[in-house]
Design an enzyme around this catalytic site. Structure first.
Site, PDB file in Angstrom:
ATOM      1  N   GLN A   1      13.162 -20.139   7.892  1.00 48.27           N
ATOM      2  CA  GLN A   1      12.806 -18.741   8.154  1.00 48.27           C
ATOM      3  C   GLN A   1      11.285 -18.571   8.196  1.00 48.27           C
ATOM      4  O   GLN A   1      10.582 -19.027   7.297  1.00 48.27           O
ATOM      5  CB  GLN A   1      13.422 -17.846   7.061  1.00 48.27           C
ATOM      6  CG  GLN A   1      13.224 -16.361   7.280  1.00 48.27           C
ATOM      7  CD  GLN A   1      13.939 -15.838   8.531  1.00 48.27           C
ATOM      8  OE1 GLN A   1      15.066 -16.199   8.825  1.00 48.27           O
ATOM      9  NE2 GLN A   1      13.263 -14.974   9.279  1.00 48.27           N
TER      10      GLN A   1
ATOM     11  N   LYS B   1      22.071 -13.654   8.188  1.00 46.98           N
ATOM     12  CA  LYS B   1      22.510 -14.868   8.884  1.00 46.98           C
ATOM     13  C   LYS B   1      23.602 -15.570   8.075  1.00 46.98           C
ATOM     14  O   LYS B   1      24.628 -15.990   8.621  1.00 46.98           O
ATOM     15  CB  LYS B   1      21.312 -15.807   9.122  1.00 46.98           C
ATOM     16  CG  LYS B   1      20.341 -15.264  10.165  1.00 46.98           C
ATOM     17  CD  LYS B   1      19.042 -16.046  10.222  1.00 46.98           C
ATOM     18  CE  LYS B   1      18.046 -15.343  11.157  1.00 46.98           C
ATOM     19  NZ  LYS B   1      16.714 -15.951  11.157  1.00 46.98           N
TER      20      LYS B   1
ATOM     21  N   ASP C   1      17.445 -22.895  16.156  1.00 49.72           N
ATOM     22  CA  ASP C   1      16.530 -21.794  16.484  1.00 49.72           C
ATOM     23  C   ASP C   1      15.827 -22.060  17.816  1.00 49.72           C
ATOM     24  O   ASP C   1      15.166 -21.174  18.363  1.00 49.72           O
ATOM     25  CB  ASP C   1      15.459 -21.652  15.388  1.00 49.72           C
ATOM     26  CG  ASP C   1      15.698 -20.441  14.507  1.00 49.72           C
ATOM     27  OD1 ASP C   1      16.430 -19.526  14.924  1.00 49.72           O
ATOM     28  OD2 ASP C   1      15.130 -20.405  13.386  1.00 49.72           O
TER      29      ASP C   1
END
Ligand code: NAD
Length: 293
Positions: free
Chosen positions: A96, A52, A119
Site C-alpha cells: 500500500q 481490499k 497492482d
C-alpha cells in the site's frame, strides 16, 4: 444522461469472481490468495487496505495482511517482499502506498515479482501493458476500461483527453485509450500541470478522464455537450449534515457537468469501487496463471 454506476458494476464483477472461486473450490483447485503489506498507521491507507481485505473475503479469496511499523528499514521491507515473492501459496502481492519517506517506492516496487504484481506497478507489467501483451494493468485504469466496456462507450476515433499523468492513473490510462483494441483506438491528449489552454483542450474532448486531484476542478464550461466524463478524484470535505462529518466529492463539479454530459461517473460510486474489483480480478488471473502462463 447515463449515470455510469461503478458500485453496481463492481458488484457484478465481484459476483463473477465469486462464482469462479466456487468452481475452483469444487474442482479441488487452489483458492486465490492476496497478500497486502501496510507500513505505518496512515488513516486513509488503513481504510483502503481494510476494504481490499474485506472484498477478498466477499469473493472467497484467502487474504493476508502484513502490518509493519513506520520505522521499518528499507532493507527489512525488501526482505518481507522477497519472502512473499517466494511463498508458493501467495498469488498476488500489493504494497500500500504511500510509504514512509525513508523508503524508496521505486526500489520496493521493483522488488515485487512481476508474476505477483497484481497492482500492475512494476516496470515489467507497465512495459507489457504498453506493448499490448497480457499484463496486470494498474487497478484504477483497468477499472475505468471495464466501465467503458460494460457501458459500451464508443472509443474508436474519439478524442480522449486525460487530465493528470501520474504513474498509477493518468499515464497508463492514456496508453490504454490509444492502443489498438477496445476500449482504445482513441486519439489521446495527455494533459498535466504544464499544459497550456487546458479548458480549451477539454472542450474538444469526446471522452474526458479527470485524475488531477483537485476538488471540483472541472466545471461545465470546460466540457463539450454530449461528452463522456470519468471522474477519478476522491476528496473528503466537511459536512455537518452527515453522520460521519464529511462527504466525498470528485475532481469534477458533478451537478453542472452532468447536465451537459452524455454519460458520467459519480463520486462516490463511480471509479472508486471499480479499483478494488480490478485488483481482485488481477489476483484471480494470477492464481489461474492467465497472464504470465
Ligand atoms: P497525482 O497527484 O499523482 O497526479 C495529479 C496529476 O495532475 C499530475 O500528473 C499533475 O501533472 C496534474 N496536474 C496538476 N495540476 C494540473 C493542472 N492545473 N492542469 C493539468 N494537470 C494538472 O494524482 P493521482 O494519484 O493520479 O490521483 C488523482 C486523483 O484521483 C486524486 O484525487 C486521488 O485521490 C484520486 N484517486 C482515486 C482512485 C480511485 O480508486 N478512485 C485511485 C487513485 C487516485
Amino acid at each position: 444522461m447515463i449515470l455510469i454506476d461503478g458500485k453496481k458494476t463492481s458488484q457484478d464483477i465481484k459476483n463473477e469472481i465469486a462464482s469462479r472461486v466456487a468452481e475452483i473450490k469444487a474442482e479441488g483447485g487452489k483458492v486465490p490468495h492476496l497478500a497486502a503489506v501496510l507500513v505505518g498507521n496512515d488513516g486513509a491507507s488503513q481504510t483502503y487496505v481494510g476494504a481490499k481485505v474485506k472484498s477478498c473475503e466477499e469473493v472467497g479469496f484467502v487474504s493476508t495482511l502484513v502490518r509493519l511499523e513506520a520505522d521499518i528499514t528499507e532493507e527489512e521491507l525488501l526482505k518481507v517482499v522477497e519472502d512473499i515473492n517466494t511463498n508458493p501459496d501467495i498469488d498476488g502481492l500489493i504494497v500500500q502506498l504511500p510509504l514512509p519517506k525513508h523508503i524508496s517506492v521505486d526500489k520496493v516496487t521493483n522488488k515485487i515479482k512481476p508474476e505477483k504484481d497484481v497492482d500492475g506497478f512494476t516496470p515489467a507489467n507497465v512495459g507489457r501493458m504498453t506493448l499490448n501483451w497480457p499484463a496486470y494493468v494498474a487497478a484504477t485504469p483497468y477499472g475505468i476500461v471495464e466501465l467503458l466496456k460494460r457501458y459500451q462507450i464508443e472509443t474508436a476515433g474519439k478524442h480522449c483527453v486525460v487530465i493528470g499523468r501520474s504513474h498509477i492513473v493518468g499515464s497508463p490510462m492514456s496508453i490504454l485509450m490509444a492502443r489498438n483494441g477496445y476500449p482504445g483506438n482513441a486519439t489521446v491528449t495527455l494533459t498535466h500541470s504544464k499544459t497550456q489552454n487546458l479548458a480549451e483542450i477539454c472542450r474538444s474532448a469526446d471522452i474526458l478522464i479527470v485524475a488531477i486531484g483537485k476538488p471540483e476542478f472541472v466545471t461545465a464550461d470546460m466540457v463539450k455537450r454530449g461528452a463522456v466524463v470519468i471522474d477519478v478524484g476522491i476528496h473528503r470535505i466537511e459536512d455537518a449534515s452527515k453522520k460521519s462529518g464529511f462527504r466525498l466529492i470528485g475532481d469534477v463539479k458533478f451537478d453542472e457537468v452532468a447536465e451537459k454530459a452524455a454519460a458520467i461517473t459519480p463520486v462516490p460510486g463511480g471509479v472508486g469501487p471499480m479499483t478494488i474489483a480490478a485488483l481482485l480480478y488481477n489476483t484471480l488471473q494470477s492464481a489461474e496463471k492467465k497472464v504470465f502462463g
